[in-house]
Design a protein around this motif. Sequence first.
Motif, PDB file in Angstrom:
ATOM      1  N   HIS A 153      40.767  -4.153 -84.645  1.00  0.00           N
ATOM      2  CA  HIS A 153      39.345  -3.886 -84.408  1.00  0.00           C
ATOM      3  C   HIS A 153      38.561  -3.704 -85.697  1.00  0.00           C
ATOM      4  O   HIS A 153      37.341  -3.823 -85.705  1.00  0.00           O
ATOM      5  CB  HIS A 153      39.180  -2.617 -83.560  1.00  0.00           C
ATOM      6  N   HIS A 155      38.308  -0.801 -87.354  1.00  0.00           N
ATOM      7  CA  HIS A 155      37.750   0.540 -87.492  1.00  0.00           C
ATOM      8  C   HIS A 155      38.743   1.579 -86.969  1.00  0.00           C
ATOM      9  O   HIS A 155      39.697   1.232 -86.268  1.00  0.00           O
ATOM     10  CB  HIS A 155      36.401   0.667 -86.770  1.00  0.00           C
ATOM     11  N   HIS A 164      34.341   4.726 -79.820  1.00  0.00           N
ATOM     12  CA  HIS A 164      34.732   3.370 -79.483  1.00  0.00           C
ATOM     13  C   HIS A 164      33.686   2.685 -78.659  1.00  0.00           C
ATOM     14  O   HIS A 164      33.001   3.310 -77.872  1.00  0.00           O
ATOM     15  CB  HIS A 164      36.091   3.356 -78.767  1.00  0.00           C
TER      16      HIS A 164
HETATM   17 ZN    ZN Z   1      38.112  -0.357 -81.573  1.00  0.00          ZN
END
Ligand code: ZN
Length: 166
Positions: A153, A155, A164
């Motif tokens: 992702h 992050h 999220h």
């Molecule tokens: Zn994520």
Amino acid sequence: MSDATVSENTVVTVHYTGTFPDDGEVFDTSRDKEPMTFLIGHKNMIPGFEAGVMGASVGDEVEFTLEPSDAYGDVEEGRVVSTPREQFPAEMPLELGLQLVADIGGHPQPFTIVGFSDIEVKCDFNHPMAGKTLHFQVDIVDLREATEDELAHGHAHGPDGHHHHD
Ligand code: ZN
């Protein structure tokens, strides 16, 4: 991993205080809230901040001063554009320093009004921190390897991480 150091693809948690070096004014700090957690090496932070904490260990305190090119970039005259007044709602009161967000091709672009008349509005699309030299004092609070999900992702996840978005 007490002997680990901040490096690419680690997730680091820090407390930080950012000041303007000329007068020491604090422009941002995590001290009165939760520490900040982010994934290193995925452009989640301004480049100089990542470089500044690189190689540090939990418990370390690091300080560094960033030129605009390592922070939010230089002020670019080309990013100040004049827009017809009629593109703003007639009833919207305009004022200098007002910060708004333009939707340009589906991408939100924040800007600041730096001048206006009945005919046109001068919009500054430079980042508000562009052109500024920044000093940071940082405490390394926690450090761990990133998970596969986090790397995919780009992050940090988890209770300490960024909210999220999916
Ligand atoms: Zn994520």
